[in-house]
Design a protein around this motif. Structure first.
Motif, PDB file in Angstrom:
ATOM      1  N   ARG A 283      10.990  14.127  -0.358  1.00  0.00           N
ATOM      2  CA  ARG A 283      12.111  14.972  -0.784  1.00  0.00           C
ATOM      3  C   ARG A 283      11.775  16.434  -0.475  1.00  0.00           C
ATOM      4  O   ARG A 283      12.628  17.201   0.011  1.00  0.00           O
ATOM      5  N   ALA A 284      10.541  16.835  -0.731  1.00  0.00           N
ATOM      6  CA  ALA A 284      10.137  18.217  -0.478  1.00  0.00           C
ATOM      7  C   ALA A 284      10.148  18.536   1.010  1.00  0.00           C
ATOM      8  O   ALA A 284      10.388  19.691   1.404  1.00  0.00           O
ATOM      9  N   ALA A 285       9.926  17.515   1.839  1.00  0.00           N
ATOM     10  CA  ALA A 285       9.895  17.728   3.288  1.00  0.00           C
ATOM     11  C   ALA A 285      11.265  18.072   3.842  1.00  0.00           C
ATOM     12  O   ALA A 285      11.391  18.669   4.911  1.00  0.00           O
TER      13      ALA A 285
ATOM     14  N   ALA B  97      17.761  12.988   6.411  1.00  0.00           N
ATOM     15  CA  ALA B  97      17.853  11.693   5.729  1.00  0.00           C
ATOM     16  C   ALA B  97      17.670  11.849   4.223  1.00  0.00           C
ATOM     17  O   ALA B  97      16.787  12.579   3.759  1.00  0.00           O
ATOM     18  N   ALA B  98      18.505  11.146   3.457  1.00  0.00           N
ATOM     19  CA  ALA B  98      18.354  11.137   2.005  1.00  0.00           C
ATOM     20  C   ALA B  98      17.175  10.242   1.624  1.00  0.00           C
ATOM     21  O   ALA B  98      16.859   9.269   2.316  1.00  0.00           O
ATOM     22  N   VAL B  99      16.531  10.561   0.516  1.00  0.00           N
ATOM     23  CA  VAL B  99      15.386   9.799   0.028  1.00  0.00           C
ATOM     24  C   VAL B  99      15.712   9.274  -1.367  1.00  0.00           C
ATOM     25  O   VAL B  99      16.102  10.047  -2.251  1.00  0.00           O
TER      26      VAL B  99
ATOM     27  N   ALA C 229      10.984  12.160  -9.845  1.00  0.00           N
ATOM     28  CA  ALA C 229      10.225  12.278  -8.593  1.00  0.00           C
ATOM     29  C   ALA C 229      11.065  12.884  -7.476  1.00  0.00           C
ATOM     30  O   ALA C 229      10.538  13.165  -6.395  1.00  0.00           O
ATOM     31  N   GLY C 230      12.367  13.058  -7.732  1.00  0.00           N
ATOM     32  CA  GLY C 230      13.209  13.689  -6.731  1.00  0.00           C
ATOM     33  C   GLY C 230      14.151  12.765  -5.995  1.00  0.00           C
ATOM     34  O   GLY C 230      14.758  13.169  -4.994  1.00  0.00           O
TER      35      GLY C 230
ATOM     36  N   ALA D  75       0.855  -1.184   0.000  1.00  0.00           N
ATOM     37  CA  ALA D  75       0.000   0.000   0.000  1.00  0.00           C
ATOM     38  C   ALA D  75       0.888   1.230   0.000  1.00  0.00           C
ATOM     39  O   ALA D  75       2.085   1.158   0.309  1.00  0.00           O
ATOM     40  N   ALA D  76       0.320   2.359  -0.347  1.00  0.00           N
ATOM     41  CA  ALA D  76       1.090   3.600  -0.390  1.00  0.00           C
ATOM     42  C   ALA D  76       1.649   3.917   0.996  1.00  0.00           C
ATOM     43  O   ALA D  76       0.928   3.841   1.991  1.00  0.00           O
ATOM     44  N   PRO D  77       2.915   4.273   1.087  1.00  0.00           N
ATOM     45  CA  PRO D  77       3.520   4.551   2.391  1.00  0.00           C
ATOM     46  C   PRO D  77       3.017   5.870   2.979  1.00  0.00           C
ATOM     47  O   PRO D  77       3.005   6.896   2.285  1.00  0.00           O
ATOM     48  N   PRO D  78       2.612   5.863   4.240  1.00  0.00           N
ATOM     49  CA  PRO D  78       2.146   7.102   4.866  1.00  0.00           C
ATOM     50  C   PRO D  78       3.314   8.002   5.241  1.00  0.00           C
ATOM     51  O   PRO D  78       4.422   7.529   5.508  1.00  0.00           O
ATOM     52  N   ASP D  79       3.072   9.290   5.300  1.00  0.00           N
ATOM     53  CA  ASP D  79       4.131  10.229   5.636  1.00  0.00           C
ATOM     54  C   ASP D  79       4.624  10.038   7.069  1.00  0.00           C
ATOM     55  O   ASP D  79       5.787  10.349   7.378  1.00  0.00           O
ATOM     56  N   ALA D  80       3.754   9.538   7.944  1.00  0.00           N
ATOM     57  CA  ALA D  80       4.161   9.308   9.331  1.00  0.00           C
ATOM     58  C   ALA D  80       5.307   8.309   9.404  1.00  0.00           C
ATOM     59  O   ALA D  80       6.159   8.389  10.301  1.00  0.00           O
ATOM     60  N   LEU D  81       5.346   7.372   8.462  1.00  0.00           N
ATOM     61  CA  LEU D  81       6.428   6.385   8.433  1.00  0.00           C
ATOM     62  C   LEU D  81       7.768   7.088   8.215  1.00  0.00           C
ATOM     63  O   LEU D  81       8.755   6.811   8.901  1.00  0.00           O
ATOM     64  N   HIS D  82       7.789   7.998   7.268  1.00  0.00           N
ATOM     65  CA  HIS D  82       9.004   8.784   7.001  1.00  0.00           C
ATOM     66  C   HIS D  82       9.438   9.552   8.240  1.00  0.00           C
ATOM     67  O   HIS D  82      10.608   9.522   8.642  1.00  0.00           O
ATOM     68  N   ASP D  83       8.487  10.226   8.874  1.00  0.00           N
ATOM     69  CA  ASP D  83       8.819  11.081  10.014  1.00  0.00           C
ATOM     70  C   ASP D  83       9.392  10.273  11.172  1.00  0.00           C
ATOM     71  O   ASP D  83      10.374  10.694  11.802  1.00  0.00           O
ATOM     72  N   VAL D  84       8.806   9.124  11.450  1.00  0.00           N
ATOM     73  CA  VAL D  84       9.273   8.293  12.559  1.00  0.00           C
ATOM     74  C   VAL D  84      10.677   7.767  12.281  1.00  0.00           C
ATOM     75  O   VAL D  84      11.547   7.782  13.165  1.00  0.00           O
TER      76      VAL D  84
END
Length: 210
Positions: free
Chosen positions: A52-54, A58-60, A77-78, A17-26
């Motif tokens: 990437r925009a956030a 951490a590198a993405v 996509a960046g 499923a599409a990854p939620p932004d909360a996953l990135h933040d944690v």
């Protein structure tokens, strides 16, 4: 000029499923050095663009990059780095033209040397666990000490510590870290705990190997 490859703990986001932004933040808050979103994950390009925009430390990057078209999609996509499962000269050429570093998949000493000479920024030793894990990587590093290695496959906190102590450039961590699109508070807390344990283990191993 191609940028350097990210090192340390590289979290592999491979989901159904599409990854939620909360996953990135944690993950970032827990000290993860880089996030690899595989192109087989639904909504991968959108997640790459948002993360990437956030910004942040951490590198993405994009994973499962297998063709020049995949390179173009990911870079568009960046993606700040690319990860491949195999060594593809066409992919390395396309990435080189775009100036984006590649963590190139390889396993045998010949494959590792070939990937490095073709322009890989680092070599993803995959699947490291089935090849002998630390013993295998130790044996490979002896004649190829100048090639930055990123073992991937079966990496948990103790394994990450061992690879860091061996002088590896980083580790790719998949299902032991990100196995589901965590969205509930309990799932996110569990993810944070696992990620923090991995990054702490990596730092401890790096100090041991210094």
């Amino acid at each position: 000029m191609t940028a350097a490859a990210p090192g340390g703990v590289v979290a592999i986001v491979r989901l159904r499923a599409a990854p939620p932004d909360a996953l990135h933040d944690v993950l970032v808050d827990a000290g993860v050095h880089a996030l690899e979103v595989t192109l087989t994950t639904p909504g991968a390009e959108a997640a790459l663009a948002r993360w990437r925009a956030a910004g942040g430390p951490a590198a993405v990057g994009a994973g499962t990059v297998r063709t020049p078209e995949d390179v173009r999609r990911a870079v568009g996509a960046g993606a700040q780095f690319l990860v491949t499962p195999t060594t593809s000269p066409a992919v390395l050429d396309a990435a080189g033209e775009a100036g984006v570093p590649v963590l190139c998949g390889a396993l045998t000493p010949t494959e590792i040397e070939t990937a490095w000479r073709l322009g890989a920024a680092a070599v993803k030793v995959f699947p490291a666990d089935t090849a002998g894990a630390h013993d295998y990587v130790r044996a490979v590093r002896a004649p190829l000490p100048d090639i930055p290695l990123l073992p991937t496959g079966g990496v948990d906190a103790p394994a990450a510590r061992g690879y860091a102590a061996l002088g590896c450039h980083g580790v790719g961590v998949g299902s032991s870290l990100v196995s589901a699109a965590a969205t509930t508070p309990a799932a996110l807390a569990s993810l944070r705990t696992r990620a923090a344990a991995l990054t702490a283990a990596w730092r401890e191993g790096a100090r041991e190997g210094a």
